[in-house]
Enzyme design. Structure first.
Site, PDB file in Angstrom:
ATOM      1  N   ASP A  50      16.240 -11.310 -40.805  1.00  0.00           N
ATOM      2  CA  ASP A  50      14.811 -11.221 -40.515  1.00  0.00           C
ATOM      3  C   ASP A  50      14.048 -12.202 -41.382  1.00  0.00           C
ATOM      4  O   ASP A  50      14.081 -12.111 -42.612  1.00  0.00           O
ATOM      5  CB  ASP A  50      14.322  -9.798 -40.808  1.00  0.00           C
ATOM      6  CG  ASP A  50      12.826  -9.665 -40.562  1.00  0.00           C
ATOM      7  OD1 ASP A  50      12.453  -9.442 -39.398  1.00  0.00           O
ATOM      8  OD2 ASP A  50      12.032  -9.821 -41.509  1.00  0.00           O
ATOM      9  N   TYR A  55       7.051 -16.535 -44.919  1.00  0.00           N
ATOM     10  CA  TYR A  55       7.910 -16.396 -46.112  1.00  0.00           C
ATOM     11  C   TYR A  55       8.265 -17.769 -46.691  1.00  0.00           C
ATOM     12  O   TYR A  55       8.780 -17.858 -47.801  1.00  0.00           O
ATOM     13  CB  TYR A  55       9.216 -15.644 -45.780  1.00  0.00           C
ATOM     14  CG  TYR A  55       9.038 -14.277 -45.156  1.00  0.00           C
ATOM     15  CD1 TYR A  55       7.811 -13.615 -45.184  1.00  0.00           C
ATOM     16  CD2 TYR A  55      10.102 -13.634 -44.523  1.00  0.00           C
ATOM     17  CE1 TYR A  55       7.648 -12.372 -44.596  1.00  0.00           C
ATOM     18  CE2 TYR A  55       9.948 -12.386 -43.940  1.00  0.00           C
ATOM     19  CZ  TYR A  55       8.721 -11.770 -43.974  1.00  0.00           C
ATOM     20  OH  TYR A  55       8.572 -10.542 -43.385  1.00  0.00           O
ATOM     21  N   LYS A  84       8.702 -14.881 -37.120  1.00  0.00           N
ATOM     22  CA  LYS A  84       7.392 -14.298 -36.738  1.00  0.00           C
ATOM     23  C   LYS A  84       6.296 -15.354 -36.677  1.00  0.00           C
ATOM     24  O   LYS A  84       6.294 -16.298 -37.483  1.00  0.00           O
ATOM     25  CB  LYS A  84       7.011 -13.203 -37.745  1.00  0.00           C
ATOM     26  CG  LYS A  84       8.112 -12.186 -37.980  1.00  0.00           C
ATOM     27  CD  LYS A  84       7.728 -11.068 -38.921  1.00  0.00           C
ATOM     28  CE  LYS A  84       8.961 -10.265 -39.337  1.00  0.00           C
ATOM     29  NZ  LYS A  84       9.568 -10.707 -40.603  1.00  0.00           N
ATOM     30  N   HIS A 117       3.172 -11.344 -36.093  1.00  0.00           N
ATOM     31  CA  HIS A 117       3.381 -10.781 -37.430  1.00  0.00           C
ATOM     32  C   HIS A 117       2.397  -9.651 -37.772  1.00  0.00           C
ATOM     33  O   HIS A 117       2.786  -8.631 -38.339  1.00  0.00           O
ATOM     34  CB  HIS A 117       3.315 -11.894 -38.478  1.00  0.00           C
ATOM     35  CG  HIS A 117       4.048 -11.582 -39.730  1.00  0.00           C
ATOM     36  ND1 HIS A 117       4.696 -12.523 -40.475  1.00  0.00           N
ATOM     37  CD2 HIS A 117       4.249 -10.410 -40.387  1.00  0.00           C
ATOM     38  CE1 HIS A 117       5.260 -11.957 -41.524  1.00  0.00           C
ATOM     39  NE2 HIS A 117       4.995 -10.667 -41.490  1.00  0.00           N
ATOM     40  N   GLY A 217      10.711  -2.464 -45.903  1.00  0.00           N
ATOM     41  CA  GLY A 217      10.436  -1.658 -47.093  1.00  0.00           C
ATOM     42  C   GLY A 217      11.287  -0.394 -47.101  1.00  0.00           C
ATOM     43  O   GLY A 217      11.007   0.550 -47.848  1.00  0.00           O
ATOM     44  N   ALA A 218      12.352  -0.368 -46.312  1.00  0.00           N
ATOM     45  CA  ALA A 218      13.179   0.842 -46.180  1.00  0.00           C
ATOM     46  C   ALA A 218      13.795   1.260 -47.512  1.00  0.00           C
ATOM     47  O   ALA A 218      14.162   2.420 -47.710  1.00  0.00           O
ATOM     48  CB  ALA A 218      14.273   0.612 -45.141  1.00  0.00           C
ATOM     49  N   THR A 221      10.746  -1.570 -50.982  1.00  0.00           N
ATOM     50  CA  THR A 221      10.309  -2.962 -51.200  1.00  0.00           C
ATOM     51  C   THR A 221      10.899  -3.552 -52.493  1.00  0.00           C
ATOM     52  O   THR A 221      11.448  -2.835 -53.324  1.00  0.00           O
ATOM     53  CB  THR A 221       8.763  -3.157 -51.250  1.00  0.00           C
ATOM     54  OG1 THR A 221       8.262  -2.785 -52.529  1.00  0.00           O
ATOM     55  CG2 THR A 221       8.041  -2.421 -50.146  1.00  0.00           C
ATOM     56  N   ARG A 223       8.998  -4.615 -54.663  1.00  0.00           N
ATOM     57  CA  ARG A 223       7.895  -4.342 -55.599  1.00  0.00           C
ATOM     58  C   ARG A 223       7.277  -5.649 -56.112  1.00  0.00           C
ATOM     59  O   ARG A 223       6.938  -5.771 -57.283  1.00  0.00           O
ATOM     60  CB  ARG A 223       8.379  -3.442 -56.749  1.00  0.00           C
ATOM     61  CG  ARG A 223       8.951  -2.115 -56.256  1.00  0.00           C
ATOM     62  CD  ARG A 223       9.381  -1.211 -57.380  1.00  0.00           C
ATOM     63  NE  ARG A 223       8.264  -0.708 -58.157  1.00  0.00           N
ATOM     64  CZ  ARG A 223       7.504   0.327 -57.826  1.00  0.00           C
ATOM     65  NH1 ARG A 223       7.731   0.980 -56.706  1.00  0.00           N
ATOM     66  NH2 ARG A 223       6.515   0.707 -58.606  1.00  0.00           N
TER      67      ARG A 223
HETATM   68  P1  NDP Z   1      13.485  -3.626 -49.297  1.00  0.00           P
HETATM   69  O1  NDP Z   1      12.710  -2.401 -49.000  1.00  0.00           O
HETATM   70  O2  NDP Z   1      14.582  -4.036 -48.408  1.00  0.00           O
HETATM   71  O3  NDP Z   1      13.986  -3.483 -50.796  1.00  0.00           O
HETATM   72  C1  NDP Z   1      14.597  -4.526 -51.447  1.00  0.00           C
HETATM   73  C2  NDP Z   1      15.002  -4.040 -52.820  1.00  0.00           C
HETATM   74  O4  NDP Z   1      16.031  -3.083 -52.703  1.00  0.00           O
HETATM   75  C3  NDP Z   1      15.480  -5.196 -53.660  1.00  0.00           C
HETATM   76  O5  NDP Z   1      14.698  -5.206 -54.814  1.00  0.00           O
HETATM   77  C4  NDP Z   1      16.924  -4.844 -53.978  1.00  0.00           C
HETATM   78  O6  NDP Z   1      17.224  -4.923 -55.320  1.00  0.00           O
HETATM   79  C5  NDP Z   1      17.041  -3.362 -53.644  1.00  0.00           C
HETATM   80  N1  NDP Z   1      18.358  -3.076 -53.044  1.00  0.00           N
HETATM   81  C6  NDP Z   1      18.915  -3.601 -51.930  1.00  0.00           C
HETATM   82  N2  NDP Z   1      20.126  -3.068 -51.705  1.00  0.00           N
HETATM   83  C7  NDP Z   1      20.348  -2.198 -52.720  1.00  0.00           C
HETATM   84  C8  NDP Z   1      21.429  -1.369 -53.056  1.00  0.00           C
HETATM   85  N3  NDP Z   1      22.522  -1.292 -52.295  1.00  0.00           N
HETATM   86  N4  NDP Z   1      21.325  -0.593 -54.156  1.00  0.00           N
HETATM   87  C9  NDP Z   1      20.222  -0.636 -54.930  1.00  0.00           C
HETATM   88  N5  NDP Z   1      19.163  -1.417 -54.668  1.00  0.00           N
HETATM   89  C10 NDP Z   1      19.221  -2.188 -53.565  1.00  0.00           C
HETATM   90  O7  NDP Z   1      12.493  -4.888 -49.511  1.00  0.00           O
HETATM   91  P2  NDP Z   1      11.561  -5.833 -48.726  1.00  0.00           P
HETATM   92  O8  NDP Z   1      10.198  -5.492 -49.109  1.00  0.00           O
HETATM   93  O9  NDP Z   1      12.027  -7.218 -48.969  1.00  0.00           O
HETATM   94  O10 NDP Z   1      11.696  -5.507 -47.178  1.00  0.00           O
HETATM   95  C11 NDP Z   1      12.801  -5.953 -46.428  1.00  0.00           C
HETATM   96  C12 NDP Z   1      12.427  -7.073 -45.480  1.00  0.00           C
HETATM   97  O11 NDP Z   1      11.459  -6.637 -44.529  1.00  0.00           O
HETATM   98  C13 NDP Z   1      11.750  -8.300 -46.115  1.00  0.00           C
HETATM   99  O12 NDP Z   1      12.624  -9.058 -46.909  1.00  0.00           O
HETATM  100  C14 NDP Z   1      11.221  -8.968 -44.885  1.00  0.00           C
HETATM  101  O13 NDP Z   1      12.265  -9.638 -44.193  1.00  0.00           O
HETATM  102  C15 NDP Z   1      10.718  -7.754 -44.076  1.00  0.00           C
HETATM  103  N6  NDP Z   1       9.287  -7.477 -44.277  1.00  0.00           N
HETATM  104  C16 NDP Z   1       8.450  -7.569 -43.188  1.00  0.00           C
HETATM  105  C17 NDP Z   1       7.097  -7.372 -43.311  1.00  0.00           C
HETATM  106  C18 NDP Z   1       6.219  -7.502 -42.103  1.00  0.00           C
HETATM  107  O14 NDP Z   1       4.984  -7.556 -42.268  1.00  0.00           O
HETATM  108  N7  NDP Z   1       6.757  -7.543 -40.904  1.00  0.00           N
HETATM  109  C19 NDP Z   1       6.474  -7.036 -44.597  1.00  0.00           C
HETATM  110  C20 NDP Z   1       7.449  -6.885 -45.675  1.00  0.00           C
HETATM  111  C21 NDP Z   1       8.785  -7.090 -45.497  1.00  0.00           C
HETATM  112  P3  NDP Z   1      17.692  -6.246 -56.121  1.00  0.00           P
HETATM  113  O15 NDP Z   1      16.444  -6.877 -56.596  1.00  0.00           O
HETATM  114  O16 NDP Z   1      18.477  -5.618 -57.190  1.00  0.00           O
HETATM  115  O17 NDP Z   1      18.500  -7.097 -55.217  1.00  0.00           O
END
Ligand code: NDP
Length: 305
Positions: A50, A55, A84, A117, A217-218, A221, A223
């Protein structure tokens, strides 16, 4: 769970892998990390990527895709790539040129999924967030239903397989669905969705319209300081989630992802770390191959009658 073998059917007949890899990069992270992460993600077996114009990582994603295709790790058709349309390009005449620029950066002939988007048109121009002297965002007047028609044309032209929306509420989706002359329904709505914001009403609505809800953000995020309140609770530290994870002998991250998959949501998970990517995917391509190798024509129920 392997994204390679789990798909959700979209309302236009295409299939989306049940787990996606997120590519948003916070400002402080060097761009080289995006290339590295995309290479690792494809390497560990993630096939749904994605991204988005905003980005500013499409070039790096494109480089990773091309190098993995050249190395024979994947074929283009194995990958599901989403990008997007940014809010400054909502005028119908700007949609296709904007998509074509994304395709060029991604080094692709088509993307699998193209999303509006946000349902908020911004003034066209070079500035991604155009503002007036007071710092107020400058909106455009274009109706996103006209933008949608331009997306439909991109699908007809073969530049995208499927089209959808992101950050739309049910009323905004309804406006598209009720648009006179609608040719294609949105296949998905990508929104913030996790255990602290489970979007159950929007999910029910989307299911009733055969629209897949894609969760960003599942995992709570990254953060990122530029957008997320640093005092908000850390999702993966939630004690109830940690208890469920412990009970199931799984990590909190896996439970948070599995929760979405089990309720029919397609979650995205971002990481820059290979071990986390592997964990989120669960089975590596090698494990998949090993298990494929168990096939030996043993049929427990031969139905001889
Ligand atoms: P997520 O909610 O996916 O969280 C990412 C965090 O989770 C990272 O900091 C990572 O840590 C941690 N993580 C991942 N896997 C694990 C694991 N197995 N165990 C422990 N921690 C883990 O973040 P995003 O906010 O990036 O959301 C995902 C994607 O959604 C974005 O990258 C983007 O592609 C999309 N998005 C879309 C938006 C929209 O408006 N349509 C807005 C925001 C996001 P670490 O730092 O340690 O790797």
């Amino acid at each position: 769970m392997s994204s390679k073998h789990q798909f959700v059917k979209l309302n236009d007949g295409h299939f989306i892998p049940a787990l996606g890899f997120g590519t948003y990069k916070p400002q402080e992270v060097p761009i080289s990390k995006s290339l590295e992460a995309a290479n690792l993600a494809i390497g560990v077996g993630l096939r749904h990527i994605d991204t988005a114009y905003i980005y500013h990582v499409e070039e790096e994603i494109g480089q990773a895709i091309q190098s993995k295709i050249k190395a024979g790790v994947v074929k283009r058709e194995d990958l599901f790539i989403t990008t997007k349309l940014w809010c400054t390009c909502f005028r119908p005449e700007l949609v296709r040129p904007s998509l074509e620029k994304s395709l060029k950066r991604l080094q692709l002939d088509y993307v699998d999924l193209y999303l509006i988007h946000y349902p908020v048109p911004l003034k066209p121009g070079d500035n991604d967030f155009p503002v007036d002297e007071q710092g107020k965002l400058l909106l455009d007047t274009v109706d996103f239903c006209a933008t949608w028609e331009a997306l439909e044309k991109c699908k007809d032209a073969g530049l995208v397989k499927s089209i959808g929306v992101s950050n739309f509420n049910h009323k905004q989706i309804e406006r598209i669905l009720n648009k006179p002359g609608l040719k294609y329904k949105p296949v998905c709505n990508q929104v913030e969705c996790h255990l602290y914001l489970n979007q159950s009403k929007l999910l029910d609505y989307c299911k009733s319209k055969d629209i897949v809800l894609v969760a960003y953000g599942a995992l709570g995020t990254q953060r990122y300081k530029e957008w997320v309140d640093q005092n908000s609770p850390v999702l993966l530290h939630d004690p109830v989630l940690c208890d469920v994870a412990k009970k199931n002998k799984q990590s909190p991250a896996l439970v948070a992802l599995r929760y979405q998959i089990q309720r029919g949501v397609v979650p995205l998970a971002q990481s820059f770390k290979e071990n986390e990517m592997k964990e989120n995917l669960q089975l590596s391509p090698e494990d998949m191959k090993t298990l494929d190798g168990l096939n030996r024509n043993v049929r427990y129920l031969p139905t001889k009658w």
